[in-house]
Design a protein around this motif. Structure first.
Motif, PDB file in Angstrom:
ATOM      1  N   VAL A 197      48.366 -17.182 -21.024  1.00 19.75           N
ATOM      2  CA  VAL A 197      47.582 -17.583 -22.189  1.00 19.75           C
ATOM      3  C   VAL A 197      46.704 -18.747 -21.745  1.00 19.75           C
ATOM      4  O   VAL A 197      47.188 -19.852 -21.521  1.00 19.75           O
ATOM      5  CB  VAL A 197      48.485 -18.006 -23.369  1.00 19.75           C
ATOM      6  N   GLY A 198      45.412 -18.475 -21.598  1.00 22.07           N
ATOM      7  CA  GLY A 198      44.518 -19.492 -21.075  1.00 22.07           C
ATOM      8  C   GLY A 198      43.203 -19.543 -21.805  1.00 22.07           C
ATOM      9  O   GLY A 198      42.990 -18.858 -22.812  1.00 22.07           O
ATOM     10  N   SER A 199      42.288 -20.344 -21.281  1.00 21.71           N
ATOM     11  CA  SER A 199      40.964 -20.508 -21.883  1.00 21.71           C
ATOM     12  C   SER A 199      39.866 -20.271 -20.865  1.00 21.71           C
ATOM     13  O   SER A 199      38.731 -20.693 -21.057  1.00 21.71           O
ATOM     14  CB  SER A 199      40.837 -21.931 -22.456  1.00 21.71           C
ATOM     15  N   GLY A 200      40.206 -19.588 -19.763  1.00 22.03           N
ATOM     16  CA  GLY A 200      39.252 -19.372 -18.687  1.00 22.03           C
ATOM     17  C   GLY A 200      38.234 -18.292 -18.993  1.00 22.03           C
ATOM     18  O   GLY A 200      38.197 -17.736 -20.100  1.00 22.03           O
ATOM     19  N   PRO A 201      37.403 -17.942 -18.015  1.00 20.99           N
ATOM     20  CA  PRO A 201      36.331 -16.962 -18.235  1.00 20.99           C
ATOM     21  C   PRO A 201      36.840 -15.549 -18.500  1.00 20.99           C
ATOM     22  O   PRO A 201      36.085 -14.704 -18.964  1.00 20.99           O
ATOM     23  CB  PRO A 201      35.523 -17.028 -16.942  1.00 20.99           C
ATOM     24  N   TYR A 202      38.132 -15.279 -18.228  1.00 20.36           N
ATOM     25  CA  TYR A 202      38.690 -13.949 -18.447  1.00 20.36           C
ATOM     26  C   TYR A 202      40.033 -14.036 -19.164  1.00 20.36           C
ATOM     27  O   TYR A 202      40.763 -15.025 -19.041  1.00 20.36           O
ATOM     28  CB  TYR A 202      38.923 -13.212 -17.113  1.00 20.36           C
ATOM     29  N   THR A 203      40.347 -12.989 -19.896  1.00 21.12           N
ATOM     30  CA  THR A 203      41.715 -12.756 -20.346  1.00 21.12           C
ATOM     31  C   THR A 203      42.362 -11.804 -19.347  1.00 21.12           C
ATOM     32  O   THR A 203      41.667 -11.115 -18.586  1.00 21.12           O
ATOM     33  CB  THR A 203      41.748 -12.148 -21.760  1.00 21.12           C
ATOM     34  N   LEU A 204      43.686 -11.756 -19.354  1.00 24.57           N
ATOM     35  CA  LEU A 204      44.397 -10.997 -18.333  1.00 24.57           C
ATOM     36  C   LEU A 204      45.414 -10.048 -18.949  1.00 24.57           C
ATOM     37  O   LEU A 204      46.152 -10.418 -19.868  1.00 24.57           O
ATOM     38  CB  LEU A 204      45.129 -11.952 -17.379  1.00 24.57           C
ATOM     39  N   LYS A 205      45.435  -8.825 -18.435  1.00 29.89           N
ATOM     40  CA  LYS A 205      46.470  -7.858 -18.778  1.00 29.89           C
ATOM     41  C   LYS A 205      46.988  -7.269 -17.474  1.00 29.89           C
ATOM     42  O   LYS A 205      46.209  -6.851 -16.622  1.00 29.89           O
ATOM     43  CB  LYS A 205      45.923  -6.739 -19.670  1.00 29.89           C
ATOM     44  N   THR A 206      48.308  -7.257 -17.309  1.00 33.00           N
ATOM     45  CA  THR A 206      48.894  -6.772 -16.067  1.00 33.00           C
ATOM     46  C   THR A 206      49.634  -5.459 -16.284  1.00 33.00           C
ATOM     47  O   THR A 206      50.182  -5.207 -17.361  1.00 33.00           O
ATOM     48  CB  THR A 206      49.878  -7.797 -15.471  1.00 33.00           C
ATOM     49  N   GLU A 207      49.622  -4.624 -15.241  1.00 29.02           N
ATOM     50  CA  GLU A 207      50.453  -3.431 -15.192  1.00 29.02           C
ATOM     51  C   GLU A 207      51.489  -3.642 -14.101  1.00 29.02           C
ATOM     52  O   GLU A 207      51.181  -4.189 -13.035  1.00 29.02           O
ATOM     53  CB  GLU A 207      49.598  -2.200 -14.889  1.00 29.02           C
ATOM     54  N   LEU A 208      52.731  -3.209 -14.385  1.00 26.15           N
ATOM     55  CA  LEU A 208      53.835  -3.523 -13.494  1.00 26.15           C
ATOM     56  C   LEU A 208      54.450  -2.278 -12.880  1.00 26.15           C
ATOM     57  O   LEU A 208      54.429  -1.198 -13.468  1.00 26.15           O
ATOM     58  CB  LEU A 208      54.922  -4.291 -14.251  1.00 26.15           C
ATOM     59  N   ALA A 209      55.000  -2.465 -11.691  1.00 28.24           N
ATOM     60  CA  ALA A 209      55.863  -1.475 -11.047  1.00 28.24           C
ATOM     61  C   ALA A 209      57.169  -2.205 -10.788  1.00 28.24           C
ATOM     62  O   ALA A 209      57.301  -2.938  -9.803  1.00 28.24           O
ATOM     63  CB  ALA A 209      55.242  -0.963  -9.752  1.00 28.24           C
ATOM     64  N   GLY A 210      58.117  -2.052 -11.706  1.00 20.77           N
ATOM     65  CA  GLY A 210      59.338  -2.847 -11.627  1.00 20.77           C
ATOM     66  C   GLY A 210      59.025  -4.294 -11.959  1.00 20.77           C
ATOM     67  O   GLY A 210      58.453  -4.598 -13.007  1.00 20.77           O
ATOM     68  N   GLU A 211      59.346  -5.192 -11.048  1.00 13.36           N
ATOM     69  CA  GLU A 211      59.079  -6.617 -11.236  1.00 13.36           C
ATOM     70  C   GLU A 211      57.889  -7.086 -10.405  1.00 13.36           C
ATOM     71  O   GLU A 211      57.776  -8.262 -10.084  1.00 13.36           O
ATOM     72  CB  GLU A 211      60.325  -7.437 -10.888  1.00 13.36           C
ATOM     73  N   ARG A 212      57.007  -6.146 -10.057  1.00 13.81           N
ATOM     74  CA  ARG A 212      55.817  -6.485  -9.281  1.00 13.81           C
ATOM     75  C   ARG A 212      54.571  -6.071 -10.046  1.00 13.81           C
ATOM     76  O   ARG A 212      54.571  -5.078 -10.772  1.00 13.81           O
ATOM     77  CB  ARG A 212      55.826  -5.779  -7.919  1.00 13.81           C
ATOM     78  N   VAL A 213      53.502  -6.819  -9.835  1.00 15.62           N
ATOM     79  CA  VAL A 213      52.216  -6.462 -10.433  1.00 15.62           C
ATOM     80  C   VAL A 213      51.583  -5.357  -9.595  1.00 15.62           C
ATOM     81  O   VAL A 213      51.445  -5.497  -8.380  1.00 15.62           O
ATOM     82  CB  VAL A 213      51.279  -7.681 -10.497  1.00 15.62           C
ATOM     83  N   SER A 214      51.204  -4.262 -10.243  1.00 15.25           N
ATOM     84  CA  SER A 214      50.497  -3.193  -9.546  1.00 15.25           C
ATOM     85  C   SER A 214      48.998  -3.242  -9.825  1.00 15.25           C
ATOM     86  O   SER A 214      48.192  -2.811  -9.009  1.00 15.25           O
ATOM     87  CB  SER A 214      51.047  -1.827  -9.960  1.00 15.25           C
ATOM     88  N   LYS A 215      48.641  -3.759 -11.010  1.00 17.01           N
ATOM     89  CA  LYS A 215      47.231  -3.908 -11.357  1.00 17.01           C
ATOM     90  C   LYS A 215      47.075  -5.079 -12.324  1.00 17.01           C
ATOM     91  O   LYS A 215      47.917  -5.300 -13.190  1.00 17.01           O
ATOM     92  CB  LYS A 215      46.687  -2.636 -12.018  1.00 17.01           C
ATOM     93  N   ALA A 216      45.996  -5.822 -12.144  1.00 14.86           N
ATOM     94  CA  ALA A 216      45.654  -6.905 -13.068  1.00 14.86           C
ATOM     95  C   ALA A 216      44.235  -6.659 -13.564  1.00 14.86           C
ATOM     96  O   ALA A 216      43.321  -6.476 -12.756  1.00 14.86           O
ATOM     97  CB  ALA A 216      45.757  -8.265 -12.383  1.00 14.86           C
TER      98      ALA A 216
END
Length: 535
Positions: A197-216
């Motif tokens: 939760v931030g105020s930067g130039p982008y918002t972020l949504k992540t996709e996971l494979a188990g406990e790892r990020v596969s796509k952001a």
């Protein structure tokens, strides 16, 4: 298309590139397909490190690259040069002659991605929280000299420092000083998982494979107020197990750009690429690689052992045979190109010499061969690391003065946890600058609470040289102190510098802004990337 070599302004005074990426900037990626960036690394949550995207825990280049696009800091590194510029702040500056009080005025109307207002209280909360959590392998040491933070109003914040620190504005530009929502992030514990939760130039949504990020997925934040102008509406970051898979995705057109983790063979292949739609750009780099020693371990506790290793390691062979000249030999912790750099290790030890190493060990009454294990991380610094350590093993053992084993560790977080706990005698590490200043290649490694949790101490560096250099706003004037520190480190060898890396970015030829993709700290600036017209 032909390969282009651009000289980026990684340091103040370097030339600004005059050549843009191929294609026009029509549309610049806005409203079109997302810019897809490949990353050959793992962002994962573990029991020991459950919050990889919490700025109180995150302290590696890949996590920081994600946070820079989503969380704001008061200051930021500019497109060119090294002097930080305001970001969430409208203005900042020291308010005394000793560089001990730093005051910032925030931009008006700042909001987090959840709609909450961002105020000076959130700034105070974020910095206090970093210190309160005090995560062992986190970036808290960067800001340990903050004595007190005061929120004077909704838009006025003042930092009182324990000691003068002319580098403090640069430290406020790192994700260690990222501003988080005091209504969302817990005060005394980590924000587990992968939400930001931030105020930067982008918002972020992540996709996971188990406990790892596969796509952001980074989506342009319509509520953002700051100094960055995003050249795209969306960026996808895709994570690969290794650089081979990442390169295949680039050649197929599944990703648009990659920059970290490329092997020397891949760089050679991309330099001579027959695919006219891919360009490789070489850029100045301040990444360094080094061996770290647990100076309390009996195998290396005697300085003579570490000095003998310094007299045997052949950096030129590493750069030539392992890294195919994608780096240069490094004879100091402070890399070439930074104010204050000197070749302390070469001055003291010269070229590799078995007779010199034998004499060093004999004079200290060290029995040979000295047995020890060199430990390295298998996947965090690229696939060539294993070959590098096999080469180091051969260099040391061929002298008959050492009997060295090597051990590779699969899990990066486990490697960091165990190295910090003193479980390794000697181990390989890399360092990307937090800030483009010689201070950042010396201070983080020396003294109580240092980045490596090393037991090594040196009173002159800690009590005299670092405090003195931090009083000097003119960083050229600080060079003499940095040179003394480098000579001391070369004599004591708590760390043994090996090589300094160059930076490479490979991209499809319809991607614009590639020449601005990395800043002076080699940090990825995804907002600079756009979509143009392919040649």
């Amino acid at each position: 298309m032909n390969r282009k070599t651009l000289v980026l302004p990684a340091l103040a005074g370097l030339l600004v590139p005059a050549l843009a990426a191929c294609g026009s900037t029509d549309g610049a990626g806005e409203g079109g397909d997302p810019i897809v960036v490949g990353v050959a690394t793992q962002i994962e949550a573990t029991k020991a490190a459950p919050a990889p995207l919490d700025p109180a825990q995150a302290y590696d280049v890949d996590a920081w690259n994600m946070l820079r696009g989503t969380l704001q800091t008061l200051m930021r590194q500019p497109r060119t040069g090294t002097a930080p510029v305001p970001e969430a702040a409208q203005s900042c500056g020291f308010r005394d002659t000793r560089n001990e009080q730093y005051r910032c005025t925030l931009r008006s109307g700042l909001k987090f991605s959840n709609g909450h207002a961002l105020t000076a209280e959130d700034v105070k909360f974020s910095l206090d929280r970093l210190k309160d959590i005090n995560y062992t392998n986190g970036p808290v040491s960067l800001l340990k000299d903050i004595d007190k933070v005061e929120a004077l109003s909704d838009t006025e914040v003042v930092f009182h420092l324990k000691k003068p620190d002319a580098t403090f504005p640069q430290k406020l530009a790192t994700p260690a000083a990222a501003i988080v929502d005091s209504e969302v992030y817990p005060k005394n514990r980590l924000y587990k998982g992968f939400d930001v939760v931030g105020s930067g130039p982008y918002t972020l949504k992540t996709e996971l494979a188990g406990e790892r990020v596969s796509k952001a997925v980074f989506t342009k934040n319509p509520e953002y107020k700051g100094g960055v102008t995003a050249k795209n509406d969306k960026v996808e970051m895709r994570f690969f197990k290794d650089s081979d898979g990442m390169e295949k995705a680039l050649r197929k057109g599944d990703i648009d750009l990659m920059n970290r983790g490329l092997s020397p063979d891949q760089i050679k292949g991309l330099e001579n690429a027959r695919d006219k739609h891919i360009a490789l750009q070489e850029m100045p780099g301040q990444e360094i690689r080094y061996l770290a020693f647990n100076t309390k371990d009996p195998a290396v506790s005697d300085r003579a052992v570490r000095q003998a290793m310094a007299q045997l390691v052949n950096r030129s062979e590493l750069v030539r045979d392992v890294y195919s000249y994608t780096g240069v030999p490094l004879y100091s912790l402070v890399p070439t190109g930074l104010t204050g750099h000197i070749n302390s290790f070469f001055t003291k030890y010269g070229n590799p010499s078995v007779p010199a190493a034998r004499k060093t060990l004999q004079q200290a009454n060290i029995s040979t061969p000295v047995k020890l294990t060199l430990t390295y991380t298998k996947n965090h610094y690229g696939s060539s690391t294993a070959k590098e350590f096999r080469t180091l093993q051969q260099q040391l053992n061929s002298s008959k003065l050492f009997d060295v084993d090597i051990k590779g560790i699969d899990n990066w977080q486990q490697f960091r946890t165990d190295s910090s706990a003193g479980k390794y005698t000697a181990y390989g590490m890399g360092w990307f600058a937090d800030i483009p200043d010689a201070d950042n290649y010396i201070a983080p490694f020396i003294g109580k609470g240092n980045f490596l949790n090393s037991p090594y101490r040196n009173a002159k560096i800690e009590s005299q040289l670092i405090p003195t250099t931090r009083q000097q706003t003119d960083r050229n004037s600080a060079a003499a102190g940095f040179k003394q520190a480098q000579d001391i480190i070369a004599d004591d060898i708590p760390l043994l510098p090996l090589w300094q890396g160059k930076q490479y970015v490979a991209a499809r030829d319809d991607v614009t802004g590639v020449e601005w993709a990395l800043n002076s700290s080699s940090a990825l600036q995804i907002w600079e990337l756009g979509r143009g017209v392919a040649d």
